[in-house]
Design a protein around this motif. Structure first.
Motif, PDB file in Angstrom:
ATOM      1  N   SER A 277       0.856  -1.184   0.000  1.00  0.00           N
ATOM      2  CA  SER A 277       0.000   0.000   0.000  1.00  0.00           C
ATOM      3  C   SER A 277       0.889   1.230   0.000  1.00  0.00           C
ATOM      4  O   SER A 277       2.103   1.154   0.233  1.00  0.00           O
ATOM      5  N   TRP A 278       0.274   2.396  -0.229  1.00  0.00           N
ATOM      6  CA  TRP A 278       1.064   3.623  -0.310  1.00  0.00           C
ATOM      7  C   TRP A 278       1.697   3.987   1.024  1.00  0.00           C
ATOM      8  O   TRP A 278       2.788   4.583   1.055  1.00  0.00           O
ATOM      9  N   ASP A 279       1.073   3.629   2.147  1.00  0.00           N
ATOM     10  CA  ASP A 279       1.727   3.936   3.422  1.00  0.00           C
ATOM     11  C   ASP A 279       2.977   3.087   3.618  1.00  0.00           C
ATOM     12  O   ASP A 279       3.945   3.534   4.244  1.00  0.00           O
ATOM     13  N   ALA A 280       2.989   1.873   3.039  1.00  0.00           N
ATOM     14  CA  ALA A 280       4.199   1.052   3.100  1.00  0.00           C
ATOM     15  C   ALA A 280       5.310   1.668   2.256  1.00  0.00           C
ATOM     16  O   ALA A 280       6.489   1.633   2.641  1.00  0.00           O
ATOM     17  N   VAL A 281       4.961   2.231   1.106  1.00  0.00           N
ATOM     18  CA  VAL A 281       5.952   2.932   0.288  1.00  0.00           C
ATOM     19  C   VAL A 281       6.505   4.130   1.049  1.00  0.00           C
ATOM     20  O   VAL A 281       7.717   4.386   1.047  1.00  0.00           O
ATOM     21  N   TRP A 282       5.614   4.861   1.730  1.00  0.00           N
ATOM     22  CA  TRP A 282       6.043   6.009   2.530  1.00  0.00           C
ATOM     23  C   TRP A 282       7.032   5.582   3.613  1.00  0.00           C
ATOM     24  O   TRP A 282       8.062   6.234   3.824  1.00  0.00           O
ATOM     25  N   LYS A 283       6.742   4.489   4.300  1.00  0.00           N
ATOM     26  CA  LYS A 283       7.599   4.034   5.396  1.00  0.00           C
ATOM     27  C   LYS A 283       9.005   3.688   4.921  1.00  0.00           C
ATOM     28  O   LYS A 283       9.980   3.878   5.658  1.00  0.00           O
ATOM     29  N   THR A 284       9.150   3.174   3.701  1.00  0.00           N
ATOM     30  CA  THR A 284      10.457   2.751   3.200  1.00  0.00           C
ATOM     31  C   THR A 284      11.184   3.861   2.443  1.00  0.00           C
ATOM     32  O   THR A 284      12.325   3.660   2.029  1.00  0.00           O
ATOM     33  N   SER A 285      10.550   5.016   2.262  1.00  0.00           N
ATOM     34  CA  SER A 285      11.140   6.100   1.478  1.00  0.00           C
ATOM     35  C   SER A 285      11.918   7.070   2.371  1.00  0.00           C
ATOM     36  O   SER A 285      11.653   7.198   3.563  1.00  0.00           O
ATOM     37  N   ASP A 286      12.884   7.774   1.765  1.00  0.00           N
ATOM     38  CA  ASP A 286      13.568   8.853   2.465  1.00  0.00           C
ATOM     39  C   ASP A 286      12.586  10.001   2.695  1.00  0.00           C
ATOM     40  O   ASP A 286      11.750  10.303   1.827  1.00  0.00           O
ATOM     41  N   LYS A 287      12.701  10.664   3.850  1.00  0.00           N
ATOM     42  CA  LYS A 287      11.742  11.714   4.214  1.00  0.00           C
ATOM     43  C   LYS A 287      12.465  12.991   4.612  1.00  0.00           C
ATOM     44  O   LYS A 287      13.628  12.948   5.045  1.00  0.00           O
ATOM     45  N   ASP A 288      11.759  14.111   4.498  1.00  0.00           N
ATOM     46  CA  ASP A 288      12.316  15.378   4.936  1.00  0.00           C
ATOM     47  C   ASP A 288      12.039  15.578   6.429  1.00  0.00           C
ATOM     48  O   ASP A 288      11.510  14.686   7.107  1.00  0.00           O
ATOM     49  N   ALA A 289      12.374  16.760   6.950  1.00  0.00           N
ATOM     50  CA  ALA A 289      12.227  17.008   8.386  1.00  0.00           C
ATOM     51  C   ALA A 289      10.783  16.951   8.848  1.00  0.00           C
ATOM     52  O   ALA A 289      10.506  16.676  10.018  1.00  0.00           O
ATOM     53  N   ALA A 290       9.832  17.196   7.929  1.00  0.00           N
ATOM     54  CA  ALA A 290       8.412  17.133   8.270  1.00  0.00           C
ATOM     55  C   ALA A 290       7.812  15.759   7.990  1.00  0.00           C
ATOM     56  O   ALA A 290       6.590  15.597   7.988  1.00  0.00           O
ATOM     57  N   GLN A 291       8.684  14.784   7.748  1.00  0.00           N
ATOM     58  CA  GLN A 291       8.254  13.403   7.491  1.00  0.00           C
ATOM     59  C   GLN A 291       7.439  13.278   6.200  1.00  0.00           C
ATOM     60  O   GLN A 291       6.488  12.485   6.117  1.00  0.00           O
ATOM     61  N   ASN A 292       7.842  14.037   5.202  1.00  0.00           N
ATOM     62  CA  ASN A 292       7.243  13.919   3.869  1.00  0.00           C
ATOM     63  C   ASN A 292       8.179  13.161   2.943  1.00  0.00           C
ATOM     64  O   ASN A 292       9.394  13.393   2.946  1.00  0.00           O
ATOM     65  N   ALA A 293       7.612  12.283   2.141  1.00  0.00           N
ATOM     66  CA  ALA A 293       8.358  11.598   1.084  1.00  0.00           C
ATOM     67  C   ALA A 293       7.807  12.059  -0.251  1.00  0.00           C
ATOM     68  O   ALA A 293       6.583  12.077  -0.452  1.00  0.00           O
ATOM     69  N   THR A 294       8.682  12.466  -1.152  1.00  0.00           N
ATOM     70  CA  THR A 294       8.240  12.981  -2.451  1.00  0.00           C
ATOM     71  C   THR A 294       9.055  12.359  -3.564  1.00  0.00           C
ATOM     72  O   THR A 294      10.178  11.888  -3.357  1.00  0.00           O
ATOM     73  N   ARG A 295       8.478  12.384  -4.752  1.00  0.00           N
ATOM     74  CA  ARG A 295       9.196  11.976  -5.959  1.00  0.00           C
ATOM     75  C   ARG A 295       8.591  12.695  -7.142  1.00  0.00           C
ATOM     76  O   ARG A 295       7.364  12.823  -7.229  1.00  0.00           O
ATOM     77  N   GLY A 296       9.430  13.151  -8.047  1.00  0.00           N
ATOM     78  CA  GLY A 296       8.954  13.842  -9.221  1.00  0.00           C
ATOM     79  C   GLY A 296       8.802  15.329  -8.986  1.00  0.00           C
ATOM     80  O   GLY A 296       9.224  15.867  -7.957  1.00  0.00           O
ATOM     81  N   PRO A 297       8.168  16.056  -9.925  1.00  0.00           N
ATOM     82  CA  PRO A 297       8.001  17.507  -9.796  1.00  0.00           C
ATOM     83  C   PRO A 297       6.949  17.860  -8.754  1.00  0.00           C
ATOM     84  O   PRO A 297       5.745  17.855  -9.024  1.00  0.00           O
ATOM     85  N   VAL A 298       7.401  18.136  -7.531  1.00  0.00           N
ATOM     86  CA  VAL A 298       6.504  18.344  -6.390  1.00  0.00           C
ATOM     87  C   VAL A 298       6.967  19.571  -5.601  1.00  0.00           C
ATOM     88  O   VAL A 298       8.169  19.755  -5.380  1.00  0.00           O
ATOM     89  N   THR A 299       6.031  20.403  -5.163  1.00  0.00           N
ATOM     90  CA  THR A 299       6.306  21.506  -4.248  1.00  0.00           C
ATOM     91  C   THR A 299       5.353  21.390  -3.061  1.00  0.00           C
ATOM     92  O   THR A 299       4.137  21.262  -3.246  1.00  0.00           O
ATOM     93  N   LEU A 300       5.904  21.448  -1.840  1.00  0.00           N
ATOM     94  CA  LEU A 300       5.106  21.338  -0.625  1.00  0.00           C
ATOM     95  C   LEU A 300       5.240  22.610   0.210  1.00  0.00           C
ATOM     96  O   LEU A 300       6.315  23.214   0.281  1.00  0.00           O
ATOM     97  N   SER A 301       4.143  22.993   0.855  1.00  0.00           N
ATOM     98  CA  SER A 301       4.154  24.120   1.773  1.00  0.00           C
ATOM     99  C   SER A 301       3.285  23.778   2.974  1.00  0.00           C
ATOM    100  O   SER A 301       2.091  23.483   2.825  1.00  0.00           O
ATOM    101  N   ASN A 302       3.897  23.789   4.170  1.00  0.00           N
ATOM    102  CA  ASN A 302       3.169  23.479   5.402  1.00  0.00           C
ATOM    103  C   ASN A 302       2.481  22.109   5.315  1.00  0.00           C
ATOM    104  O   ASN A 302       1.319  21.949   5.691  1.00  0.00           O
ATOM    105  N   VAL A 303       3.209  21.136   4.834  1.00  0.00           N
ATOM    106  CA  VAL A 303       2.707  19.760   4.683  1.00  0.00           C
ATOM    107  C   VAL A 303       3.539  18.849   5.576  1.00  0.00           C
ATOM    108  O   VAL A 303       4.756  19.042   5.724  1.00  0.00           O
ATOM    109  N   SER A 304       2.901  17.840   6.177  1.00  0.00           N
ATOM    110  CA  SER A 304       3.619  16.924   7.056  1.00  0.00           C
ATOM    111  C   SER A 304       3.074  15.508   6.914  1.00  0.00           C
ATOM    112  O   SER A 304       1.918  15.308   6.525  1.00  0.00           O
TER     113      SER A 304
END
Length: 475
Positions: A277-304
């Motif tokens: 599931s997507w939460d399993a992908v999230w758990k195995t992915s590298d994350k930023d300080a706000a615990q976000n995992a991203t891939r591709g052309p993405v911009t985040l603001s105040n997201v955790s």
């Protein structure tokens, strides 16, 4: 081990809970979800040590045969056989058919390492030690599972109860436990001695088939008959359709492991995820300080605590927590990350509606053994596609009853045959293919050929293709 271990890779699943990236035509095992290679390729790499492993046997859906061959070839990984399932019948008959095939190729004493092709596994010293311990036990006749030390009360996995220690000797299984509710999962972790059932096995071909004869004779009969009556097709083995379809639709856990007295477990704690599931992908992915995992052309603001993936357009997310956003070139999924298991229900809803059913089956980009194509624009009586052809490959010699085509070369060199006349086209050159002509496209060059195809006519479906000759056995 006196003999090399024979990997058996299960690569036929559809992975609907990872929609919209994973679809029936190209499921999750063939996608790059973690790392720079597909999960199937990562599985091949785990069994690439020629001092320990023989070439792998892959069992997969007939529709995936060219993807399997292509991705193995990209790694230079030899295969002992690619068995094609004519219909989906779960893991019991799939593994039994692979065991029958392995017995004929490597002998009844062959030890098989059965591996799902869509798991993320960390290979370390503990992993290697567990493989060697399991292989020794399988050579003695045990049917060995790999039990993963649980890190949290997971409700999406089955469990194994055993008096086993991490990194210790292989131990007998006390019992298998179905996927529990959260209260039961918390209780089991508190009690100890429970492990996640990883779906990975180490079995002797002869021992496993003996147990299948005893516990699931209909499954064994179907497997043996399907292999005995199989037909060779290029580098593939087509299992007999009628025999394979006669097998009960049952998992190897229900059919064999929960009934046999030979079940054993090796307890491990190497990194493992079924990426179900997507939460399993999230758990195995590298994350930023706000615990976000991203891939591709993405911009985040105040997201955790979120997973945001884009394969196409730029995705911007503002002011959200606990979300999953997955954008492909023809569909976007948005939901709560902690409720990612519900994607499967969404896929069922989409599949039941004729207006959206195609979104669960095919991508805008379709892959073929020669390359593939992407849909660019559709309209009344016209369609625009981007075609890409690998160096040295050619499409089938074919004709259409309802459409004409225009080809414009964007990159590379095209060899075009129209009614027996061959024309060489380079970049910025084009050619017209009138309705009903016999034609073929080939790439004689050293780089990928890319062209734009404009179709016009009364019917533009993919089934309006009459193949006359085809190097991939589709004529």
């Amino acid at each position: 081990m006196p003999q090399l271990i024979v990997p058996v890779i299960l690569a036929g699943g559809q992975g609907t809970r990872l929609w919209p990236m994973s679809r029936a035509a190209r499921p999750k095992q063939f996608l790059q979800l973690v790392g720079t290679s597909s999960l199937f390729q990562q599985t091949l790499q785990r069994v690439s040590d020629a001092s320990l492993y023989a070439p792998a046997i892959v069992i997969t859906n007939s529709e995936y045969r060219f993807i399997v061959a292509e991705q193995a070839d990209e790694l230079g990984a030899p295969l002992a056989g690619v068995l094609l399932e004519p219909v989906a019948r779960n893991t019991a008959v799939a593994i039994a058919a692979a065991a029958v095939y392995a017995r004929s190729k490597f002998g009844p004493d062959a030890v098989l390492h059965v591996l799902p092709s869509d798991h993320d596994v960390s290979v370390d010293a503990g992993y290697t030690a567990a493989v060697l311990a399991a292989a020794e036990a399988a050579a003695r006749g045990d049917l060995v599972t790999f039990g993963i030390a649980p890190t949290h009360p997971e409700t999406g996995f089955g469990y194994i109860k055993a008096n086993a220690a991490i990194g210790g000797e292989v131990q007998a299984v006390e019992r298998f436990v179905e996927k529990p509710d959260r209260e039961r999962a918390v209780s089991m972790l508190a009690d100890g001695g429970y492990f996640w059932n990883s779906g990975m096995f180490m079995i002797g071909a002869g021992a496993f088939l003996d147990e299948t004869q005893k516990l699931a004779p209909e499954t064994l009969s179907a497997a043996e008959h399907s292999v005995r009556e199989a037909k060779s097709d290029l580098d593939f083995v087509r299992l007999d359709a009628a025999a394979f379809a006669s097998a009960p639709n049952i998992s190897v856990d229900y059919a064999i492991f929960e009934k046999t007295a030979r079940a054993a477990v090796v307890a491990v704690n190497f990194g493992w995820s079924d990426l179900g599931s997507w939460d399993a992908v999230w758990k195995t992915s590298d994350k930023d300080a706000a615990q976000n995992a991203t891939r591709g052309p993405v911009t985040l603001s105040n997201v955790s605590n979120s997973l945001v993936i884009s394969d196409d357009g730029h995705v911007a997310v503002e002011g959200l927590d606990d979300v999953v956003v997955v954008a492909t070139n023809d569909a976007v999924y948005v939901g709560k990350l902690t409720e990612a298991q519900k994607v499967g229900a969404m896929v069922k809803t989409l599949r039941a509606n004729k207006e959206t059913s195609n979104l669960t089956d095919i991508h805008k980009t379709a892959y073929r053994p020669w390359g593939g194509y992407s849909s660019v624009l559709n309209g009344s009586r016209f369609q625009v596609k981007r075609l890409f052809v690998k160096p040295g490959k050619k499409l089938s010699l074919q004709k259409h009853h309802h459409r004409a085509e225009h080809w414009i070369v964007v990159r590379g060199t095209a060899e075009v045959t129209v009614d027996g006349t061959i024309t060489i086209l380079s970049e910025n050159q084009s050619i017209y293919l009138p309705l009903g002509c016999t034609h073929r496209l080939a790439n004689p060059g050293k780089i990928e050929l890319e062209l734009i195809e404009v179709q016009t006519g009364s019917y533009l479906g993919e089934d309006d293709i009459i193949r006359i000759e085809d190097e991939f056995g589709r004529a």
